[in-house]
Write a protein that holds these residues in place. Structure first.
Motif, PDB file in Angstrom:
ATOM      1  N   PRO A   7      64.626  65.379  35.900  1.00 13.57           N
ATOM      2  CA  PRO A   7      65.986  65.805  35.546  1.00 13.57           C
ATOM      3  C   PRO A   7      67.085  65.140  36.366  1.00 13.57           C
ATOM      4  N   ASP A   8      66.765  64.721  37.585  1.00  9.73           N
ATOM      5  CA  ASP A   8      67.778  64.165  38.472  1.00  9.73           C
ATOM      6  C   ASP A   8      67.720  62.653  38.457  1.00  9.73           C
ATOM      7  N   ILE A   9      68.821  62.024  38.050  1.00  5.27           N
ATOM      8  CA  ILE A   9      68.862  60.567  38.031  1.00  5.27           C
ATOM      9  C   ILE A   9      69.099  60.032  39.437  1.00  5.27           C
ATOM     10  N   HIS A  10      70.007  60.702  40.167  1.00  3.74           N
ATOM     11  CA  HIS A  10      70.316  60.306  41.534  1.00  3.74           C
ATOM     12  C   HIS A  10      70.260  61.534  42.424  1.00  3.74           C
ATOM     13  N   ILE A  11      69.810  61.315  43.658  1.00  8.08           N
ATOM     14  CA  ILE A  11      69.898  62.353  44.684  1.00  8.08           C
ATOM     15  C   ILE A  11      70.328  61.672  45.970  1.00  8.08           C
ATOM     16  N   THR A  12      71.305  62.274  46.632  1.00  6.56           N
ATOM     17  CA  THR A  12      71.739  61.783  47.936  1.00  6.56           C
ATOM     18  C   THR A  12      71.370  62.826  48.980  1.00  6.56           C
ATOM     19  N   VAL A  13      70.748  62.356  50.033  1.00  9.10           N
ATOM     20  CA  VAL A  13      70.286  63.275  51.071  1.00  9.10           C
ATOM     21  C   VAL A  13      70.591  62.658  52.432  1.00  9.10           C
ATOM     22  N   SER A  14      70.871  63.490  53.389  1.00  5.76           N
ATOM     23  CA  SER A  14      71.118  63.013  54.743  1.00  5.76           C
ATOM     24  C   SER A  14      69.807  62.743  55.461  1.00  5.76           C
ATOM     25  N   GLU A  15      69.833  61.749  56.307  1.00  8.12           N
ATOM     26  CA  GLU A  15      68.626  61.439  57.079  1.00  8.12           C
ATOM     27  C   GLU A  15      68.229  62.649  57.914  1.00  8.12           C
ATOM     28  N   GLY A  16      66.961  62.977  57.866  1.00  6.13           N
ATOM     29  CA  GLY A  16      66.471  64.139  58.591  1.00  6.13           C
ATOM     30  C   GLY A  16      66.426  65.401  57.757  1.00  6.13           C
ATOM     31  N   GLY A 103      61.873  59.013  33.843  1.00  7.02           N
ATOM     32  CA  GLY A 103      62.940  58.025  33.927  1.00  7.02           C
ATOM     33  C   GLY A 103      63.282  57.590  35.338  1.00  7.02           C
ATOM     34  N   GLY A 104      62.723  58.260  36.328  1.00  8.89           N
ATOM     35  CA  GLY A 104      62.962  57.880  37.711  1.00  8.89           C
ATOM     36  C   GLY A 104      64.110  58.652  38.344  1.00  8.89           C
ATOM     37  N   THR A 105      64.016  58.832  39.653  1.00  5.35           N
ATOM     38  CA  THR A 105      65.093  59.423  40.447  1.00  5.35           C
ATOM     39  C   THR A 105      65.389  58.479  41.591  1.00  5.35           C
TER      40      THR A 105
END
Lengths: 111, 117
Positions: A7-16, A103-105
């Motif tokens: 469902p998620d095309i992009h995810i942004t996450v902080s290191e750690g 479809g990939g994330t």
């Protein structure tokens, strides 16, 4: 028709921080399930697989995935992401030889 | 670590030209797959072979694409004539499987990035 959905095309996450990538499948029977990672300019590398048995599967690079039959899901998790985890992640399923890919994330890691 | 090897890594050519992509599967693997990856369509299975015999090429445009395994160490994917819409990354993968569909993970090469001008 058989399908795999991320469902998620992009995810942004902080290191750690922790990371969870969602994957849902639609098959007549429970398929074999895989997670692959693709770094830029590279092929797909297998992270982990689920065939049967324990529903919590450990993979390489500190990843794990949990199979939930009731939800037709196979979500990927990592407790603490590293900058090198920035890549595209693909969930895939099969009941024979032909893999069906989601479809990939794409995962972006912030410093 | 054993790897699937694909050549060339990059190919730029003009439309109408023949393109040949090669794949050396992991030694001992009996199943070889060809995939195409584009931004719009994602990963698509084009064809696959078991023990060098084609099992399924339904994903491949038959009029211009052909896939063969001349021997157990070489798989080829040809496009003739090539068109701009064939521009994509083509991946080869290999694995082991049996008649009973015992499934083993597929191992991917690094792909051939094809640009048709």
């Amino acid at each position: 028709a058989q399908s795999v959905t991320q469902p998620d095309i992009h995810i942004t996450v902080s290191e750690g921080a922790s990371l969870e990538l969602r994957c849902n499948y639609s098959y007549g029977a429970t398929p074999y399930l895989f997670w692959y990672v693709q770094s830029p300019g590279q092929g797909l590398q297998l992270l982990l697989k689920y065939f049967s048995g324990d529903t919590l599967v450990q993979g390489i690079k500190g990843f794990e995935a949990e199979f939930k039959r009731s939800q037709s899901s196979f979500n990927l998790r990592k407790p603490s992401v590293h900058w090198s985890d920035a890549a595209e992640y693909f969930c895939a399923a099969t009941t024979g030889n032909k893999l069906t890919f989601g479809g990939g994330t794409r995962v972006l890691v912030k410093p | 670590d054993a790897r699937v090897t694909q050549t060339p890594r990059h190919k730029v050519t003009e439309m109408g030209q023949e393109v040949t992509m090669r794949c050396q599967p992991i030694l001992g693997h009996n199943t070889v797959f060809w995939y195409r990856q584009t931004m719009m369509q994602g990963l698509e299975l084009l064809a696959y072979f078991r023990n060098r015999a084609p099992l399924d090429d339904s994903g491949m445009p038959k009029d211009r694409f052909s896939a063969e395994m001349p021997d157990a160490t070489l798989a080829t994917l040809k496009i003739q004539p090539s068109e701009p819409r064939d521009s994509a990354v083509y991946f080869c993968a290999s694995g082991n499987s049996g008649q009973g569909a015992v499934v083993q993970p597929q191992h991917f090469g690094d792909g051939t990035r094809l640009s048709i001008l």
